[in-house]
Design a protein around this motif. Structure first.
Motif, PDB file in Angstrom:
ATOM      1  N   THR A  46      -0.966  -0.401  10.316  1.00 14.40           N
ATOM      2  CA  THR A  46      -1.049  -0.221   8.862  1.00 14.40           C
ATOM      3  C   THR A  46       0.341  -0.107   8.251  1.00 14.40           C
ATOM      4  OG1 THR A  46      -3.172   0.896   9.125  1.00 14.40           O
ATOM      5  CG2 THR A  46      -2.047   1.186   7.017  1.00 14.40           C
ATOM      6  N   SER A  47       1.214   0.658   8.887  1.00 12.08           N
ATOM      7  CA  SER A  47       2.589   0.802   8.395  1.00 12.08           C
ATOM      8  C   SER A  47       3.303  -0.538   8.365  1.00 12.08           C
ATOM      9  CB  SER A  47       3.382   1.770   9.282  1.00 12.08           C
ATOM     10  OG  SER A  47       2.853   3.054   9.209  1.00 12.08           O
ATOM     11  N   ALA A  50       1.937  -2.728   5.558  1.00  8.32           N
ATOM     12  CA  ALA A  50       2.465  -2.295   4.256  1.00  8.32           C
ATOM     13  C   ALA A  50       3.892  -2.788   4.065  1.00  8.32           C
ATOM     14  CB  ALA A  50       2.408  -0.773   4.140  1.00  8.32           C
ATOM     15  N   GLU A  51       4.700  -2.661   5.089  1.00 15.30           N
ATOM     16  CA  GLU A  51       6.103  -3.071   4.997  1.00 15.30           C
ATOM     17  C   GLU A  51       6.234  -4.581   4.812  1.00 15.30           C
ATOM     18  OE1 GLU A  51      10.022  -3.064   7.867  1.00 15.30           O
ATOM     19  OE2 GLU A  51       8.628  -1.376   8.023  1.00 15.30           O
ATOM     20  N   LYS A  54       5.010  -5.568   1.407  1.00 20.21           N
ATOM     21  CA  LYS A  54       5.680  -4.836   0.323  1.00 20.21           C
ATOM     22  C   LYS A  54       4.679  -4.136  -0.597  1.00 20.21           C
ATOM     23  CE  LYS A  54       9.720  -7.894   0.379  1.00 20.21           C
ATOM     24  NZ  LYS A  54       9.616  -8.188   1.742  1.00 20.21           N
ATOM     25  N   ILE A  55       3.759  -3.400   0.039  1.00 15.94           N
ATOM     26  CA  ILE A  55       2.790  -2.599  -0.703  1.00 15.94           C
ATOM     27  C   ILE A  55       2.866  -1.162  -0.193  1.00 15.94           C
ATOM     28  CG2 ILE A  55       1.223  -4.533  -1.194  1.00 15.94           C
ATOM     29  CD1 ILE A  55      -0.527  -3.646   1.137  1.00 15.94           C
ATOM     30  N   SER A  56       2.253  -0.249  -0.914  1.00 16.87           N
ATOM     31  CA  SER A  56       2.279   1.149  -0.488  1.00 16.87           C
ATOM     32  C   SER A  56       1.431   1.334   0.769  1.00 16.87           C
ATOM     33  CB  SER A  56       1.737   2.052  -1.598  1.00 16.87           C
ATOM     34  OG  SER A  56       0.339   1.864  -1.759  1.00 16.87           O
ATOM     35  N   PHE A  57       1.740   2.395   1.496  1.00 17.85           N
ATOM     36  CA  PHE A  57       0.968   2.712   2.698  1.00 17.85           C
ATOM     37  C   PHE A  57      -0.500   2.939   2.333  1.00 17.85           C
ATOM     38  CE2 PHE A  57      -0.948   5.644   5.702  1.00 17.85           C
ATOM     39  CZ  PHE A  57      -0.718   4.996   6.902  1.00 17.85           C
ATOM     40  N   GLU A  58      -0.731   3.630   1.217  1.00 17.12           N
ATOM     41  CA  GLU A  58      -2.088   3.947   0.786  1.00 17.12           C
ATOM     42  C   GLU A  58      -2.901   2.669   0.515  1.00 17.12           C
ATOM     43  OE1 GLU A  58       0.681   5.426  -0.388  1.00 17.12           O
ATOM     44  OE2 GLU A  58       0.354   7.371   0.579  1.00 17.12           O
ATOM     45  N   GLU A  59      -2.274   1.689  -0.146  1.00 13.90           N
ATOM     46  CA  GLU A  59      -2.952   0.425  -0.423  1.00 13.90           C
ATOM     47  C   GLU A  59      -3.231  -0.327   0.881  1.00 13.90           C
ATOM     48  OE1 GLU A  59      -2.416  -3.635  -3.121  1.00 13.90           O
ATOM     49  OE2 GLU A  59      -0.989  -1.986  -3.360  1.00 13.90           O
ATOM     50  N   GLU A  62      -6.151   1.288   2.682  1.00 14.67           N
ATOM     51  CA  GLU A  62      -7.438   0.918   2.099  1.00 14.67           C
ATOM     52  C   GLU A  62      -7.860  -0.484   2.547  1.00 14.67           C
ATOM     53  OE1 GLU A  62      -9.488   0.211  -2.248  1.00 14.67           O
ATOM     54  OE2 GLU A  62      -7.794   1.585  -2.108  1.00 14.67           O
TER      55      GLU A  62
END
Length: 81
Positions: A46-47, A50-51, A54-59, A62
């Protein structure tokens, strides 16, 4: 420090058929050890997702959560056949 395998996986690839993946969990592995390994793997995936996107970890969490639920459903349905 002592190192041991909690999970090992092997992939068998042969032309013309889908890859076959064998996952091995030794008999002496405790449930909490296996849970920790699976959750830690999902955390790192997930991390990374996200990286890379280029989105938030929370997004990412989800989106990844929905994808995992879908894939587990597909595997469950395929196992019934």
């Amino acid at each position: 420090m002592k190192t041991r395998n909690i999970v090992t996986a092997n992939e068998f690839v042969k032309r013309g058929i889908d890859p076959q993946i064998n996952i091995n969990v030794p008999k002496d592995v405790e449930t909490n050890e296996l849970e920790f390994v699976i959750i830690r793997l999902l955390y790192f995936m997930t991390s990374n997702y996200a990286e890379v996107n280029k989105i938030s970890f929370e997004e990412a969490l989800e989106q990844y959560g929905k994808a995992v639920i879908t894939q587990i459903g597909v595997m469950h349905d395929a196992a019934k056949d």
